[in-house]
Motif scaffolding. Structure first.
Motif, PDB file in Angstrom:
ATOM      1  N   ASN A  77       0.819  -1.214   0.000  1.00  5.45           N
ATOM      2  CA  ASN A  77       0.000   0.000   0.000  1.00  5.45           C
ATOM      3  C   ASN A  77       0.852   1.263   0.000  1.00  5.45           C
ATOM      4  O   ASN A  77       0.493   2.264  -0.606  1.00  5.45           O
ATOM      5  CB  ASN A  77      -0.936   0.026   1.206  1.00  5.45           C
ATOM      6  N   ILE A  78       1.991   1.211   0.687  1.00  2.00           N
ATOM      7  CA  ILE A  78       2.844   2.400   0.838  1.00  2.00           C
ATOM      8  C   ILE A  78       3.974   2.435  -0.189  1.00  2.00           C
ATOM      9  O   ILE A  78       4.382   3.500  -0.623  1.00  2.00           O
ATOM     10  CB  ILE A  78       3.383   2.466   2.281  1.00  2.00           C
ATOM     11  N   MET A  79       4.467   1.276  -0.592  1.00  2.00           N
ATOM     12  CA  MET A  79       5.583   1.153  -1.529  1.00  2.00           C
ATOM     13  C   MET A  79       6.759   2.049  -1.110  1.00  2.00           C
ATOM     14  O   MET A  79       7.116   3.011  -1.789  1.00  2.00           O
ATOM     15  CB  MET A  79       5.141   1.469  -2.956  1.00  2.00           C
ATOM     16  N   PRO A  80       7.367   1.727   0.026  1.00  2.00           N
ATOM     17  CA  PRO A  80       8.479   2.553   0.518  1.00  2.00           C
ATOM     18  C   PRO A  80       9.608   2.624  -0.500  1.00  2.00           C
ATOM     19  O   PRO A  80       9.857   1.670  -1.239  1.00  2.00           O
ATOM     20  CB  PRO A  80       8.912   1.824   1.791  1.00  2.00           C
ATOM     21  N   GLN A  81      10.290   3.753  -0.530  1.00  3.72           N
ATOM     22  CA  GLN A  81      11.373   3.982  -1.487  1.00  3.72           C
ATOM     23  C   GLN A  81      12.760   3.832  -0.860  1.00  3.72           C
ATOM     24  O   GLN A  81      13.734   3.648  -1.580  1.00  3.72           O
ATOM     25  CB  GLN A  81      11.248   5.396  -2.075  1.00  3.72           C
ATOM     26  N   THR A  82      12.823   3.948   0.456  1.00  2.00           N
ATOM     27  CA  THR A  82      14.127   3.898   1.119  1.00  2.00           C
ATOM     28  C   THR A  82      14.148   2.800   2.176  1.00  2.00           C
ATOM     29  O   THR A  82      13.095   2.340   2.637  1.00  2.00           O
ATOM     30  CB  THR A  82      14.450   5.235   1.812  1.00  2.00           C
ATOM     31  N   ALA A  83      15.358   2.436   2.561  1.00  2.85           N
ATOM     32  CA  ALA A  83      15.536   1.418   3.602  1.00  2.85           C
ATOM     33  C   ALA A  83      14.909   1.872   4.914  1.00  2.85           C
ATOM     34  O   ALA A  83      14.289   1.068   5.618  1.00  2.85           O
ATOM     35  CB  ALA A  83      17.020   1.113   3.784  1.00  2.85           C
ATOM     36  N   ASP A  84      15.054   3.143   5.247  1.00  2.00           N
ATOM     37  CA  ASP A  84      14.489   3.648   6.501  1.00  2.00           C
ATOM     38  C   ASP A  84      12.968   3.552   6.511  1.00  2.00           C
ATOM     39  O   ASP A  84      12.368   3.163   7.512  1.00  2.00           O
ATOM     40  CB  ASP A  84      14.912   5.096   6.746  1.00  2.00           C
TER      41      ASP A  84
END
Length: 116
Positions: A77-84
């Protein structure tokens, strides 16, 4: 009118959009309802991947990385772009993830993100 919840299931944004669109299109119920229209607008605006890709990615995250279904859904749902960003979503899991796991998940997501 009192309504009862008959069944509860964790679903992705893509699945929620499909269900609501089907209900509105097939039955016409809610077509002029402001809440329904606002919900549809929200889901369309924040949709990251189509339904089939979401299902595939959720399944892959659960199988390859042992994630709980709810965690996998939230990642899609969020599709994070970074490791953090990803580490925050993985915080509810009962294990630590190596840097290699994090990069592998991000690589999987990069291949599955919706093209703008």
């Amino acid at each position: 009118m009192v309504k009862r919840i008959i069944n509860a299931e964790d679903i992705s944004t893509a699945e929620a959009l499909r269900i609501i669109e089907d209900k509105v299109v097939n039955s016409g119920i809610g077509a002029n309802d402001e809440v329904v229209n606002n919900t549809l607008d929200y889901l369309r605006r924040f949709l990251k991947v189509d339904l089939e890709k979401a299902k595939d990615l959720i399944s892959e995250l659960m199988k390859r990385f042992g994630l709980a279904k709810l965690t996998a859904i939230q990642i899609i749902n969020i599709m994070p772009q970074t490791a953090d960003e990803l580490r925050i979503l993985l915080g509810s899991e009962k294990r630590e993830f190596s840097d290699q796991d994090i990069e592998s998940i991000l690589d999987l997501l990069r291949g599955g993100s919706k093209q703008s």
